[in-house]
Every structure is written in structure tokens, then in C-alpha cells.
Design an enzyme around this catalytic site. Structure first.
Site, PDB file in Angstrom:
ATOM      1  N   TYR A 140       0.826  -1.217   0.000  1.00 16.51           N
ATOM      2  CA  TYR A 140       0.000   0.000   0.000  1.00 16.51           C
ATOM      3  C   TYR A 140       0.856   1.262   0.000  1.00 16.51           C
ATOM      4  O   TYR A 140       0.432   2.301  -0.477  1.00 16.51           O
ATOM      5  CB  TYR A 140      -0.899   0.041   1.239  1.00 16.51           C
ATOM      6  N   ASP A 247      -6.322  -6.979   4.053  1.00 16.96           N
ATOM      7  CA  ASP A 247      -7.479  -6.300   3.452  1.00 16.96           C
ATOM      8  C   ASP A 247      -8.433  -7.345   2.876  1.00 16.96           C
ATOM      9  O   ASP A 247      -9.642  -7.317   3.116  1.00 16.96           O
ATOM     10  CB  ASP A 247      -6.981  -5.358   2.347  1.00 16.96           C
TER      11      ASP A 247
HETATM   12  C1  IPM Z   1     -10.315  -1.203   4.279  1.00 24.51           C
HETATM   13  C2  IPM Z   1     -10.605  -0.536   2.963  1.00 24.51           C
HETATM   14  C3  IPM Z   1      -9.461   0.407   2.652  1.00 24.51           C
HETATM   15  C4  IPM Z   1      -8.198  -0.432   2.520  1.00 24.51           C
HETATM   16  C5  IPM Z   1      -9.677   1.289   1.404  1.00 24.51           C
HETATM   17  C6  IPM Z   1     -10.974   2.068   1.493  1.00 24.51           C
HETATM   18  C7  IPM Z   1      -8.510   2.200   1.156  1.00 24.51           C
HETATM   19  O1  IPM Z   1     -10.818  -1.489   1.985  1.00 24.51           O
HETATM   20  O2  IPM Z   1     -10.175  -0.484   5.294  1.00 24.51           O
HETATM   21  O3  IPM Z   1     -10.229  -2.424   4.313  1.00 24.51           O
HETATM   22  O4  IPM Z   1      -7.946  -0.998   1.444  1.00 24.51           O
HETATM   23  O5  IPM Z   1      -7.463  -0.526   3.489  1.00 24.51           O
HETATM   24 MG    MG Z   2     -10.896  -3.471   2.692  1.00 15.91          MG
END
Ligand code: IPM
Ligand code: MG
Length: 356
Positions: A140, A247
């Protein structure tokens, strides 16, 4: 005085935060919880206001608060906004700026809601998994990243999956400590059969394990973990994993409970300062209709009381009130099944009644 910052955000965020606010004010007036509430913009609503999904004023308030309660961010309205200005980037930035590296995502099955699970009831009976997801590193945030044009004119997108040993060490400690407070079983999920970064991850988790010999540690490849989650979810107690795997797996685990509208989460820094949010997202399709389930946000207050405010009794009280409301047969549309549904507001009121 404890400072709590409310960040309603987008979609159903403002509606569920409004209910959580009622509950917090009730805890203040009836249970003497010494809190001061502030509110600020994040995500799409902040972008609409000042073309920035995380305005400096919001970030400053977040830094000076003891805990943050977030609704949700995002919506189709922002699909064509550039990556840096998207609502999601506000969320990613606040996580990074506050160093909220430890994301706790419980997946708990509420007995009376078992029928809503996508799995057979016997597979999910008593389901109680805690996913510990690393939240401020990995692919990320890894650099370099971007989209470039190669010499032959072909465009290429690239990201970097990267973890250093300190990042793995600190999240591993969090996961082992949580496992100690639960059933002392930790499963670390990686892709060590393919990725060097996972090879290091595994090595570091093994060495942190030396401090927690009372915890049973296992390792699993992420593809197998996805399969095992839907095959026999009860084999898991605490799952430790990196940002992107976490995620994906946490969405799958949430669905197993059949009640994604019921699940809270916590994102903590190394001093247990935290941001708390329902895991369900902004659900733009049902926004503004008074039908969203506010219980995940109210349960996020319970996590906040437990992890950041050291108010364990009050945390129990809030959780018991939610159990009570469910036991009384009160349901929002998402979990209604054969019950008749009540609205977002009415559900908030019902929790306050149960607390009284
Ligand atoms: C989560 C969401 C987020 C992520 C997005 C909205 C950036 O999917 O909190 O799991 O990918 O972390
Ligand atoms: Mg998510």
C-alpha cells in the site's frame, strides 16, 4: 478530559456516527465518562469542501485527540478524481500520519444472526476470529510506485511490496499479545513459497515467538488461508498478516459472520492511541435512507473504550446493550431476516434504552 474526534465521512458515515454520538453523550451524562467531542471532515465530504480528502485542520485535530471515531469514506461520485485526492487517500494518509500500524478486525458470529452467514450454521457456530492486519506498510505504501512508459512505448504499472524487520516485529508483538488474551493460537499468513518479503516476515515472526512460548504459532500461505477460512473457519483464533493480504482476508472473514453491519475495528499506534471504525464502508446505495445498521459503529465505541480509554466496564456495558437489543429481536434491514426492520435512528435509541 479525553478528547474524541468524530469523523463522519461519506455515504452512511454521518448517519451511523450520529447514532454513535448519541451513545457517547449518554455515556458522558449517565456514566460520567469524561469526554469532549469534536467533529471534522474527511474523505469525499472534505474533498467537496476544500479539494483535500484530509485537510490540515482535520489532521491537526486527529493528532491532538486521544481517540478517533470514523464513519466511512468514498463513493461513486469520486470515481474520476485523481488518486491523491480520492476519499480513500484521506483514510490511507491519516493511518500513515498517525502511525496506526496495528489494525484489529474481529469477526464474531452473533448466534441469533447465524442464519445470515453464507456458510452452513454448523461451520460458523461460535465463530470468533481476530485478524491483526499490518496497516501502514507493505504494498500500500511501498516505493517506487507509479505508471511509466517504457522505451518501446508500452505503459507499465508498478508497486513495491516491502517490509523491514522492525515493521514486522512490532505488528508481531501486537498479535502475540492479543493471542495471549484469547485462545493462545496465532496463525501468521504469508506467501513465503514465492516472495522474499514473506520469507523475512516468517523469520521475524518466528523470532518474536521466543517471547511468547505460551502461544501456539503456525504459518499458512495466503491462498490456503483464503480456502481454510471458508472451509473450516473455526480452526482460527488470531490471524496475523500484512496490509494487502489482511485487506482481502478480513472482508472474507466478515462475510462469514453474515453481519458485516455488526463488525467494528480498531487501528492502533504503539501507545494504543487509536482510530475506530465500522468495517462496512460507506454504502452509498443506502445513504440518507435511515436504514443503515449503526451497531458496528456503536461496537467500535466499545473497542475504543477498551483499547484506548481503559474503560473496560463501560466497554462491556456497550457490548451487552447491543447483545440485548439483538436478543430483543430488534433488527435493521441488513440483518432483518424474518423480523420486521427498524431504522438507523430507532436502533440507536434502542441501544441507549438498553444502556439505561
Ligand atoms: C479497508 C478498505 C481500505 C483499505 C480502502 C478504502 C482504502 O478497503 O479499510 O479495508 O484498502 O485498506
Ligand atoms: Mg478493505
Amino acid at each position: 478530559m479525553i478528547k474524541v474526534l468524530l469523523l463522519p465521512g461519506d455515504g452512511i458515515g454521518p448517519e451511523v456516527i450520529a447514532q454513535a454520538k448519541k451513545v457517547l453523550l449518554h455515556l458522558r451524562s449517565e456514566y460520567n465518562l469524561k469526554i469532549e467531542l469534536e467533529e471534522a471532515l474527511i474523505g469525499g465530504s472534505a474533498y467537496d469542501d476544500c479539494k483535500n480528502p484530509l485537510p490540515d485542520t482535520t489532521l491537526d485535530l486527529a493528532k491532538s485527540s486521544d481517540a478517533i471515531l470514523l464513519g466511512a469514506v468514498g463513493g461513486p461520485k469520486y470515481d474520476n478524481v485523481g488518486r491523491k485526492l480520492r476519499p480513500e487517500n484521506g483514510l490511507l494518509r491519516i493511518r500513515a500520519e498517525l502511525d496506526l500500524f496495528a489494525n484489529l478486525r474481529p469477526a464474531i458470529l452473533y448466534k441469533s444472526l447465524a442464519g445470515a452467514s453464507s456458510l452452513k450454521p454448523e461451520l460458523v457456530a461460535d465463530l470468533d476470529i481476530m485478524i491483526v492486519r499490518e496497516l501502514t506498510g507493505g504494498i500500500y505504501f511501498g516505493e517506487p510506485r507509479g505508471i511509466r512508459t517504457l522505451e518501446n512505448g508500452v505503459r507499465q504499472g508498478f508497486n513495491t511490496l516491502i517490509y523491514d524487520e522492525n515493521e514486522v516485529t512490532r505488528i508481531a508483538h501486537v498479535a502475540f499479545r492479543i493471542a495471549q488474551k484469547r485462545n493462545s493460537k496465532l496463525c501468521s499468513v504469508d506467501k513465503a513459497n514465492v516472495l522474499e518479503v514473506s520469507e523475512l516476515w516468517r523469520e521475524v515472526v518466528e523470532s518474536v515467538h521466543n517471547n511468547y512460548k505460551d502461544v501456539f504459532l503456525s504459518h499458512m500461505y495466503v491462498d490456503n488461508a483464503a480456502m481454510q477460512l471458508v472451509r473450516e473457519p473455526n480452526q482460527f483464533d488470531v490471524v496475523l498478516t500484512g496490509n494487502m493480504f489482511g485487506d482481502i482476508l478480513s472482508d472474507a472473514a466478515a462475510m462469514l459472520t453474515g453481519s458485516i453491519g455488526m463488525l467494528p475495528s480498531a487501528s492502533l499506534d504503539s501507545n494504543d492511541k487509536g482510530m475506530y471504525e465500522p468495517i462496512h464502508g460507506s454504502a452509498p446505495d443506502i445513504a440518507g435512507k435511515n436504514i443503515a445498521n449503526p451497531l458496528a459503529t456503536i461496537l467500535s465505541i466499545a473497542m475504543m473504550l477498551r483499547y484506548s480509554l481503559e474503560e473496560l466496564d463501560l466497554a462491556d456495558k456497550v457490548e451487552q446493550a447491543v447483545q440485548q437489543v439483538i436478543a430483543n429481536g430488534l433488527r435493521t434491514t441488513d440483518i432483518a431476516d424474518k423480523h420486521s426492520a427498524i431504522g438507523t435512528n430507532e436502533m440507536g435509541d434502542a441501544v441507549i434504552d438498553a444502556l439505561t
